[in-house]
Design a protein around this motif. Structure first.
Motif, PDB file in Angstrom:
ATOM      1  N   HIS A   1       0.811  -1.220   0.000  1.00 64.99           N
ATOM      2  CA  HIS A   1       0.000   0.000   0.000  1.00 64.99           C
ATOM      3  C   HIS A   1       0.843   1.268   0.000  1.00 64.99           C
ATOM      4  CE1 HIS A   1      -3.549  -2.412   0.280  1.00 64.99           C
ATOM      5  NE2 HIS A   1      -3.021  -3.063   1.312  1.00 64.99           N
ATOM      6  N   GLY A   2       2.155   1.116  -0.043  1.00 60.32           N
ATOM      7  CA  GLY A   2       3.042   2.265  -0.198  1.00 60.32           C
ATOM      8  C   GLY A   2       3.193   2.691  -1.647  1.00 60.32           C
ATOM      9  N   ILE A   3       2.719   1.852  -2.556  1.00 57.26           N
ATOM     10  CA  ILE A   3       2.803   2.177  -3.983  1.00 57.26           C
ATOM     11  C   ILE A   3       1.763   3.245  -4.295  1.00 57.26           C
ATOM     12  CG2 ILE A   3       2.425   1.306  -6.327  1.00 57.26           C
ATOM     13  CD1 ILE A   3       3.522  -1.404  -5.353  1.00 57.26           C
ATOM     14  N   GLY A   4       2.239   4.381  -4.803  1.00 53.48           N
ATOM     15  CA  GLY A   4       1.353   5.468  -5.182  1.00 53.48           C
ATOM     16  C   GLY A   4       1.287   5.674  -6.684  1.00 53.48           C
ATOM     17  N   ALA A   5       2.181   4.981  -7.429  1.00 56.68           N
ATOM     18  CA  ALA A   5       2.217   5.154  -8.884  1.00 56.68           C
ATOM     19  C   ALA A   5       2.767   3.901  -9.540  1.00 56.68           C
ATOM     20  CB  ALA A   5       3.097   6.345  -9.253  1.00 56.68           C
TER      21      ALA A   5
ATOM     22  N   ALA B   1      17.081   0.567  -9.748  1.00 60.58           N
ATOM     23  CA  ALA B   1      16.772   0.627  -8.315  1.00 60.58           C
ATOM     24  C   ALA B   1      17.783   1.482  -7.560  1.00 60.58           C
ATOM     25  CB  ALA B   1      16.731  -0.782  -7.728  1.00 60.58           C
ATOM     26  N   ALA B   2      19.018   1.531  -8.039  1.00 54.90           N
ATOM     27  CA  ALA B   2      20.030   2.373  -7.404  1.00 54.90           C
ATOM     28  C   ALA B   2      19.807   3.852  -7.704  1.00 54.90           C
ATOM     29  CB  ALA B   2      21.429   1.945  -7.871  1.00 54.90           C
ATOM     30  N   ARG B   3      19.137   4.156  -8.811  1.00 51.99           N
ATOM     31  CA  ARG B   3      18.894   5.537  -9.239  1.00 51.99           C
ATOM     32  C   ARG B   3      17.588   6.125  -8.760  1.00 51.99           C
ATOM     33  NH1 ARG B   3      21.861   7.447 -13.624  1.00 51.99           N
ATOM     34  NH2 ARG B   3      23.196   5.750 -14.197  1.00 51.99           N
ATOM     35  N   PHE B   4      16.554   5.297  -8.702  1.00 51.03           N
ATOM     36  CA  PHE B   4      15.199   5.784  -8.455  1.00 51.03           C
ATOM     37  C   PHE B   4      14.602   5.074  -7.241  1.00 51.03           C
ATOM     38  CE2 PHE B   4      15.991   5.647 -13.085  1.00 51.03           C
ATOM     39  CZ  PHE B   4      15.934   7.011 -13.363  1.00 51.03           C
ATOM     40  N   PRO B   5      13.745   5.761  -6.485  1.00 52.67           N
ATOM     41  CA  PRO B   5      13.103   5.136  -5.317  1.00 52.67           C
ATOM     42  C   PRO B   5      11.950   4.218  -5.754  1.00 52.67           C
ATOM     43  CG  PRO B   5      12.365   7.406  -5.517  1.00 52.67           C
ATOM     44  CD  PRO B   5      13.400   7.187  -6.599  1.00 52.67           C
ATOM     45  N   LEU B   6      12.290   2.990  -6.090  1.00 51.80           N
ATOM     46  CA  LEU B   6      11.319   2.055  -6.641  1.00 51.80           C
ATOM     47  C   LEU B   6      10.828   1.076  -5.588  1.00 51.80           C
ATOM     48  CD1 LEU B   6      13.091   1.270 -10.030  1.00 51.80           C
ATOM     49  CD2 LEU B   6      11.404   3.042  -9.497  1.00 51.80           C
ATOM     50  N   LEU B   7       9.618   0.578  -5.793  1.00 56.88           N
ATOM     51  CA  LEU B   7       9.032  -0.425  -4.904  1.00 56.88           C
ATOM     52  C   LEU B   7       8.830  -1.763  -5.606  1.00 56.88           C
ATOM     53  CD1 LEU B   7       6.461   1.917  -3.145  1.00 56.88           C
ATOM     54  CD2 LEU B   7       8.666   1.101  -2.265  1.00 56.88           C
ATOM     55  N   GLY B   8       8.949  -1.792  -6.935  1.00 55.59           N
ATOM     56  CA  GLY B   8       8.835  -3.037  -7.679  1.00 55.59           C
ATOM     57  C   GLY B   8       8.961  -2.807  -9.174  1.00 55.59           C
ATOM     58  N   VAL B   9       9.386  -3.836  -9.891  1.00 57.90           N
ATOM     59  CA  VAL B   9       9.576  -3.748 -11.344  1.00 57.90           C
ATOM     60  C   VAL B   9       9.140  -5.068 -11.973  1.00 57.90           C
ATOM     61  CG1 VAL B   9      11.278  -3.581 -13.222  1.00 57.90           C
ATOM     62  CG2 VAL B   9      11.505  -2.127 -11.212  1.00 57.90           C
ATOM     63  N   THR B  10       8.471  -4.972 -13.117  1.00 61.64           N
ATOM     64  CA  THR B  10       8.149  -6.139 -13.937  1.00 61.64           C
ATOM     65  C   THR B  10       8.628  -5.869 -15.356  1.00 61.64           C
ATOM     66  OG1 THR B  10       6.206  -6.732 -12.629  1.00 61.64           O
ATOM     67  CG2 THR B  10       6.275  -7.551 -14.888  1.00 61.64           C
ATOM     68  N   VAL B  11       9.401  -6.805 -15.888  1.00 66.97           N
ATOM     69  CA  VAL B  11       9.829  -6.753 -17.289  1.00 66.97           C
ATOM     70  C   VAL B  11       9.483  -8.097 -17.904  1.00 66.97           C
ATOM     71  CG1 VAL B  11      11.763  -6.528 -18.900  1.00 66.97           C
ATOM     72  CG2 VAL B  11      11.736  -5.165 -16.794  1.00 66.97           C
ATOM     73  N   VAL B  12       8.663  -8.065 -18.944  1.00 65.98           N
ATOM     74  CA  VAL B  12       8.310  -9.266 -19.694  1.00 65.98           C
ATOM     75  C   VAL B  12       8.647  -8.987 -21.151  1.00 65.98           C
ATOM     76  CG1 VAL B  12       6.474 -10.861 -20.367  1.00 65.98           C
ATOM     77  CG2 VAL B  12       6.407  -9.772 -18.107  1.00 65.98           C
TER      78      VAL B  12
ATOM     79  N   VAL C   1       6.700  -0.285 -13.658  1.00 69.10           N
ATOM     80  CA  VAL C   1       7.516   0.162 -12.536  1.00 69.10           C
ATOM     81  C   VAL C   1       6.611   0.758 -11.467  1.00 69.10           C
ATOM     82  CG1 VAL C   1       9.386   1.706 -11.870  1.00 69.10           C
ATOM     83  CG2 VAL C   1       9.411   0.646 -14.117  1.00 69.10           C
ATOM     84  N   ALA C   2       6.815   0.341 -10.214  1.00 71.63           N
ATOM     85  CA  ALA C   2       6.040   0.850  -9.088  1.00 71.63           C
ATOM     86  C   ALA C   2       6.928   1.706  -8.195  1.00 71.63           C
ATOM     87  CB  ALA C   2       5.473  -0.310  -8.276  1.00 71.63           C
ATOM     88  N   SER C   3       6.357   2.810  -7.744  1.00 72.20           N
ATOM     89  CA  SER C   3       7.053   3.725  -6.848  1.00 72.20           C
ATOM     90  C   SER C   3       6.007   4.430  -5.998  1.00 72.20           C
ATOM     91  CB  SER C   3       7.858   4.752  -7.661  1.00 72.20           C
ATOM     92  OG  SER C   3       8.598   5.601  -6.812  1.00 72.20           O
ATOM     93  N   ALA C   4       6.473   5.169  -5.007  1.00 69.02           N
ATOM     94  CA  ALA C   4       5.541   5.950  -4.195  1.00 69.02           C
ATOM     95  C   ALA C   4       5.008   7.145  -4.987  1.00 69.02           C
ATOM     96  CB  ALA C   4       6.218   6.427  -2.913  1.00 69.02           C
ATOM     97  N   HIS C   5       5.799   7.638  -5.958  1.00 76.05           N
ATOM     98  CA  HIS C   5       5.427   8.849  -6.692  1.00 76.05           C
ATOM     99  C   HIS C   5       5.612   8.660  -8.197  1.00 76.05           C
ATOM    100  CE1 HIS C   5       5.098  10.941  -2.907  1.00 76.05           C
ATOM    101  NE2 HIS C   5       6.268  10.424  -2.573  1.00 76.05           N
ATOM    102  N   ARG C   6       4.813   9.380  -8.978  1.00 73.77           N
ATOM    103  CA  ARG C   6       4.788   9.209 -10.428  1.00 73.77           C
ATOM    104  C   ARG C   6       6.098   9.569 -11.116  1.00 73.77           C
ATOM    105  NH1 ARG C   6       2.166  14.040  -9.597  1.00 73.77           N
ATOM    106  NH2 ARG C   6       2.858  15.759 -10.906  1.00 73.77           N
ATOM    107  N   GLY C   7       6.784  10.602 -10.651  1.00 75.73           N
ATOM    108  CA  GLY C   7       8.012  11.034 -11.320  1.00 75.73           C
ATOM    109  C   GLY C   7       9.038   9.923 -11.404  1.00 75.73           C
TER     110      GLY C   7
END
Length: 188
Positions: free
Chosen positions: A36-40, A81-92, A109-115
């Motif tokens: 529930h921390g994912i905002g974008a 992940a080292a560059r951006f504050p990410l919470l999850g990634v999917t690549v298919v 890509v999931a993060s707390a914020h859209r940017g």
């Protein structure tokens, strides 16, 4: 203020190479599940076009080196992940024969914020387009033609299977002269 994930912390991710199609809704549901921390969530889907460089395209076949391709994409997810504050990634990414209109690639890509989500999605897609070890053979009215992994002049491209390999010295020189996405940039 949020900062990119610290070195050594493993970002939740899915990296898959497959022949089967994928479902955006199902993939995003798994990416978001329980956090529930994912905002974008920013996503990109690439599809097969029916034209390229002015020629009709009836279909294409994508090839890769199993194991090596997943490892290369996984490393780029670590760089994101080292560059951006990410919470999850999917690549298919799909391989095998594909027809115009077929989905080829998904980056979500999931993060707390859209940017951060938008930036990381673009960062990863640029890598996939220009650096990932995939080879594409288009079927045109004139026959099959191998296409480089990058379609823009000056971008690094991967060689198709069976072509001449680079020497180690040539590869080192190329990396120094053309850092590509995610390389040669300093962190703040």
């Amino acid at each position: 203020m949020e900062t990119p994930r610290e070195a050594g912390a493993r970002l939740p991710r899915t990296v898959r190479i497959q022949t089967a199609d994928f479902d955006l809704g199902a993939e995003v549901a798994v990416l978001r599940a329980g956090d529930h921390g994912i905002g974008a969530v920013a996503s990109f889907i690439g599809t097969v076009r029916d034209r390229n460089d002015g020629a009709a395209v009836a279909g294409m076949t994508l090839e890769h080196y199993p194991g090596m391709t997943e490892k290369a994409i996984d490393a780029m997810v670590d760089a994101a992940a080292a560059r951006f504050p990410l919470l999850g990634v999917t690549v298919v990414h799909r391989v095998g024969p594909l027809a115009p209109g077929d989905q080829v690639v998904l980056v979500a890509v999931a993060s707390a914020h859209r940017g951060a989500a938008f930036q990381a999605c673009e960062f990863l897609m640029d890598y996939l387009k220009t650096q990932a070890p995939f080879w594409k053979k288009e079927q045109t009215p004139q026959g099959g033609r191998w296409r480089a992994g990058a379609s823009r002049p000056g971008m690094r491209t991967a060689r198709r299977p069976g072509s001449r390999r680079r020497t180690a010295a040539r590869a080192r020189h190329r990396r120094r002269s053309d850092p590509g996405p995610g390389r040669g940039l300093t962190e703040a």
